[in-house]
Design an enzyme around this catalytic site. Structure first.
Site, PDB file in Angstrom:
ATOM      1  N   LYS A 105       0.836  -1.188   0.000  1.00 40.33           N
ATOM      2  CA  LYS A 105       0.000   0.000   0.000  1.00 40.33           C
ATOM      3  C   LYS A 105       0.877   1.246   0.000  1.00 40.33           C
ATOM      4  O   LYS A 105       1.831   1.332   0.768  1.00 40.33           O
ATOM      5  CB  LYS A 105      -0.894  -0.018   1.248  1.00 40.33           C
ATOM      6  CG  LYS A 105      -1.834   1.153   1.363  1.00 40.33           C
ATOM      7  CD  LYS A 105      -2.653   1.025   2.637  1.00 40.33           C
ATOM      8  CE  LYS A 105      -3.452   2.276   2.879  1.00 40.33           C
ATOM      9  NZ  LYS A 105      -4.172   2.191   4.160  1.00 40.33           N
ATOM     10  N   PRO A 106       0.585   2.231  -0.876  1.00 37.82           N
ATOM     11  CA  PRO A 106       1.348   3.484  -0.843  1.00 37.82           C
ATOM     12  C   PRO A 106       1.236   4.126   0.537  1.00 37.82           C
ATOM     13  O   PRO A 106       0.183   4.057   1.181  1.00 37.82           O
ATOM     14  CB  PRO A 106       0.678   4.343  -1.920  1.00 37.82           C
ATOM     15  CG  PRO A 106       0.021   3.364  -2.837  1.00 37.82           C
ATOM     16  CD  PRO A 106      -0.399   2.203  -1.954  1.00 37.82           C
ATOM     17  N   ASN A 108       0.900   7.146   1.878  1.00 38.26           N
ATOM     18  CA  ASN A 108      -0.070   8.157   2.319  1.00 38.26           C
ATOM     19  C   ASN A 108      -1.481   7.932   1.792  1.00 38.26           C
ATOM     20  O   ASN A 108      -2.261   8.844   1.727  1.00 38.26           O
ATOM     21  CB  ASN A 108       0.421   9.570   1.972  1.00 38.26           C
ATOM     22  CG  ASN A 108       0.490   9.801   0.473  1.00 38.26           C
ATOM     23  OD1 ASN A 108       0.372   8.844  -0.288  1.00 38.26           O
ATOM     24  ND2 ASN A 108       0.673  11.035   0.077  1.00 38.26           N
ATOM     25  N   CYS A 109      -1.800   6.698   1.437  1.00 38.28           N
ATOM     26  CA  CYS A 109      -3.165   6.370   1.008  1.00 38.28           C
ATOM     27  C   CYS A 109      -3.968   5.915   2.212  1.00 38.28           C
ATOM     28  O   CYS A 109      -3.497   5.139   3.029  1.00 38.28           O
ATOM     29  CB  CYS A 109      -3.172   5.278  -0.053  1.00 38.28           C
ATOM     30  SG  CYS A 109      -2.642   5.855  -1.658  1.00 38.28           S
ATOM     31  N   LEU A 110      -5.195   6.404   2.301  1.00 34.59           N
ATOM     32  CA  LEU A 110      -6.065   6.029   3.427  1.00 34.59           C
ATOM     33  C   LEU A 110      -6.653   4.641   3.228  1.00 34.59           C
ATOM     34  O   LEU A 110      -6.848   4.178   2.176  1.00 34.59           O
ATOM     35  CB  LEU A 110      -7.187   7.055   3.569  1.00 34.59           C
ATOM     36  CG  LEU A 110      -6.718   8.485   3.813  1.00 34.59           C
ATOM     37  CD1 LEU A 110      -7.908   9.428   3.792  1.00 34.59           C
ATOM     38  CD2 LEU A 110      -5.985   8.596   5.132  1.00 34.59           C
TER      39      LEU A 110
END
Length: 110
Positions: A105-106, A108-110
């Site tokens: 998961k990147p 700063n992705c929520l």
């Protein structure tokens, strides 16, 4: 969490990302996309391939801005737009495309 692909058990984290990136395959990608309600087209595969290239080059999954910029550099300004990526991966393109590409998961992705 886990899913079964080609009679193989694939462990997933609580958000549905692969726990072991080495278990990724096109069949796994198809199932991950299906889990998100996405049917993969050639355009999707083009972005998935670019994401994997980005990951090999920078050892991280890109957030939205770097993803848009990288796609624009590699595929041209028509595809290097957030609206284009949203049409392929609705909601959160960086997150869903990374998940389907078998990447973490990147950050700063929520």
């Amino acid at each position: 969490m886990e899913m079964i692909v080609d009679q193989q058990t694939i462990p997933l984290d609580k958000e549905g990302f692969l726990k072991d990136l080495n278990q990724w395959s096109p069949a796994v990608a198809e199932q991950l996309a299906k889990n998100e309600g996405i049917t993969l087209s050639q355009d999707h595969w083009e972005i998935i391939s670019l994401l994997q290239q980005f990951y090999r080059e920078f050892e991280l999954s890109p957030a939205m801005r770097p993803l848009v910029k990288y796609v624009g550099q590699q595929l041209g300004s028509d595809k290097g737009k957030s609206i284009y990526l949203l049409s392929l991966f609705p909601g959160s393109p960086a997150k869903f495309a990374a998940k389907i590409a078998g990447l973490p998961k990147p950050d700063n992705c929520l």
